[in-house]
Write a protein that holds these residues in place. Structure first.
Motif, PDB file in Angstrom:
ATOM      1  N   ASN A 166     -84.990 134.249   8.242  1.00 59.32           N
ATOM      2  CA  ASN A 166     -84.747 135.604   8.738  1.00 59.32           C
ATOM      3  C   ASN A 166     -83.735 136.262   7.817  1.00 59.32           C
ATOM      4  O   ASN A 166     -82.770 135.620   7.394  1.00 59.32           O
ATOM      5  CB  ASN A 166     -84.218 135.569  10.180  1.00 59.32           C
ATOM      6  CG  ASN A 166     -84.365 136.914  10.871  1.00 59.32           C
ATOM      7  OD1 ASN A 166     -84.217 137.958  10.240  1.00 59.32           O
ATOM      8  ND2 ASN A 166     -84.678 136.881  12.158  1.00 59.32           N
ATOM      9  N   ASN A 167     -83.939 137.527   7.523  1.00 61.97           N
ATOM     10  CA  ASN A 167     -82.992 138.241   6.672  1.00 61.97           C
ATOM     11  C   ASN A 167     -81.827 138.817   7.457  1.00 61.97           C
ATOM     12  O   ASN A 167     -80.795 139.175   6.876  1.00 61.97           O
ATOM     13  CB  ASN A 167     -83.705 139.380   5.926  1.00 61.97           C
ATOM     14  CG  ASN A 167     -84.683 138.853   4.898  1.00 61.97           C
ATOM     15  OD1 ASN A 167     -84.453 137.809   4.296  1.00 61.97           O
ATOM     16  ND2 ASN A 167     -85.787 139.562   4.707  1.00 61.97           N
ATOM     17  N   SER A 168     -81.964 138.927   8.778  1.00 58.98           N
ATOM     18  CA  SER A 168     -80.906 139.514   9.604  1.00 58.98           C
ATOM     19  C   SER A 168     -80.067 138.406  10.218  1.00 58.98           C
ATOM     20  O   SER A 168     -80.620 137.460  10.803  1.00 58.98           O
ATOM     21  CB  SER A 168     -81.514 140.377  10.717  1.00 58.98           C
ATOM     22  OG  SER A 168     -82.317 141.397  10.167  1.00 58.98           O
ATOM     23  N   GLN A 176     -76.193 130.416   6.417  1.00 55.79           N
ATOM     24  CA  GLN A 176     -77.404 130.495   5.613  1.00 55.79           C
ATOM     25  C   GLN A 176     -77.515 129.321   4.653  1.00 55.79           C
ATOM     26  O   GLN A 176     -76.524 128.898   4.062  1.00 55.79           O
ATOM     27  CB  GLN A 176     -77.443 131.803   4.812  1.00 55.79           C
ATOM     28  CG  GLN A 176     -78.069 132.950   5.551  1.00 55.79           C
ATOM     29  CD  GLN A 176     -78.321 134.145   4.649  1.00 55.79           C
ATOM     30  OE1 GLN A 176     -77.544 134.411   3.730  1.00 55.79           O
ATOM     31  NE2 GLN A 176     -79.386 134.879   4.906  1.00 55.79           N
ATOM     32  N   SER A 178     -80.334 127.896   1.456  1.00 57.30           N
ATOM     33  CA  SER A 178     -81.458 128.266   0.605  1.00 57.30           C
ATOM     34  C   SER A 178     -82.410 127.089   0.478  1.00 57.30           C
ATOM     35  O   SER A 178     -82.000 125.990   0.124  1.00 57.30           O
ATOM     36  CB  SER A 178     -80.952 128.688  -0.782  1.00 57.30           C
ATOM     37  OG  SER A 178     -82.022 128.955  -1.651  1.00 57.30           O
TER      38      SER A 178
END
Length: 386
Positions: A166-168, A176, A178
């Motif tokens: 999710n980007n939000s 976060q 990766s």
């Protein structure tokens, strides 16, 4: 919705994130979608009976569907840990064998299971193939990272998702990470077509004559060699192939940011040891020894005072400078008044050979659990700066 449930019998998961060296001490947690699909492909060849012609049509359809969506995870509690090894290099340096320091890093998973969900519809045959491939998984990541995998049955209770793309930001308490994931088959095909068109434009046009036409075709084939025919072909390339063509990231892959619960993975920290309850004792006897076991290397009796003071410093360092029995001081650091009920350290020569061989720690006021632990934990005394 296919749901894969994995447990780690060895309680360890070893995997280094793509683009990082093993000695950086990083752990890929959760396992990336790219790693999961490559593991399923590997099992197809090693245990599924696939030959050099590649995966059968059913497997191709399954991988295409799974690579077209980003999975979500339910992560068990994991703790980062590592060990250090000095590996021999087979070279001598000033008469000694040269070594190099290597980190072995892993996620310690003592309880729970890793759950992976793909939000995609599979046919009954594809579902059955995924179940067969999953059941044949022996490890994930490094070879010592043993795994047992199975598909969840209908109606089975599944833990709540705590890692998703999710980007939000979902709010407080998340972090976060990766991960590397495959592109969809269509996205890869479009990307490769752009490369093909550019190569065709850069190469000289075909010229009449068999020799010239063959030379042009050879140039085009060489230019296209770094670009696998399709996504499935790209996912099966080995590291040596990628390095040979200078890829820093596999073609057909993409970087995806996932949100993970902050407490889903933590780094192990030293835990203060709790002292078990113990009844007070008035005396403890310690035996002296040397590294070589040579009794004649024990300190002579003329060093009674010096050796006693060294042991006293070591015990106070273990128990704390204001421990009443061992230091002879109260909580403010003042010497205890009255009778000498604090610990007395008595060096002994029990076999009368002129060498000290024991220490008696005697305290009329009693040695509590902390003092007893300090005595047991003292292994050495040092003579430096005395």
């Amino acid at each position: 919705m296919p749901t894969l449930i994995m447990t780690f019998p060895g309680r360890r998961y070893h995997a280094t994130p793509w683009g990082h060296h093993v000695n950086e001490g990083l752990i890929e947690w959760p396992p990336s979608p790219w790693r999961l699909l490559r593991a399923l492909l590997s099992v197809g060849y090693t245990k599924g009976g696939w030959d050099d012609s590649g995966p059968p049509p059913l497997a191709r359809g399954l991988i295409d569907k799974l690579s077209g969506v980003l999975p979500e995870y339910s992560l068990p509690q994991a703790i980062g840990a590592h060990s250090r090894h000095y590996m021999p290099l087979g070279l001598l340096d000033k008469g000694r064998e040269k070594t190099t320091l290597v980190f072995d890093t892993w996620a310690q998973i003592d309880h729970g299971a890793l759950v992976v969900r793909w939000n995609v519809e599979l046919t009954d045959n594809e579902q059955q193939l995924l179940a067969e491939l999953s059941a044949k998984l022996g490890y994930l990541g490094r070879a010592e990272s043993w795994v047992e995998a199975r598909l969840a049955v209908e109606g089975e209770m599944i833990p709540e998702t705590n890692c998703f793309p999710n980007n939000s930001p979902p709010g407080l308490g998340w972090e976060q990470v990766s991960l590397i994931a495959p592109q969809s088959a269509n996205d890869y095909a479009a990307w490769r077509q752009l490369a093909v068109d550019k190569i065709a434009a850069d190469c000289p046009p075909e010229i009449e004559g068999k020799k010239l036409a063959a030379k042009v075709q050879k140039l085009r084939d060489k230019a296209l060699a770094p670009y696998p025919l399709d996504l499935l072909d790209a996912m099966q390339k080995e590291t040596a192939w990628l390095q040979g063509y200078g890829w820093s990231q596999p073609p057909g892959s993409q970087r995806v940011l996932y949100w993970r619960k902050r407490d889903a993975f933590r780094v192990g920290v030293p835990v203060e040891r709790t002292v078990p309850a113990a009844l007070p004792v008035q005396a403890m006897l310690l035996s002296l020894s040397t590294a070589t076991g040579n009794k004649h290397a024990l300190p002579p009796v003329i060093y009674t005072l010096i050796q006693g003071e060294r042991l006293h410093k070591a015990l106070v360092a273990k128990a704390g400078r204001y421990h009443r029995a061992l230091s002879g001081c109260d909580e403010s650091g003042k010497p205890l008044g009255g009778s000498h009920d604090h610990a007395h350290i008595l060096p002994l020569d029990l076999d009368h050979d002129g060498q000290l061989d024991h220490f008696l720690v005697w305290a009329p006021m009693g040695l509590d659990a902390v003092a007893q632990q300090a005595v047991r934990a003292t292994r050495k005394t040092f003579a430096k700066n005395d």
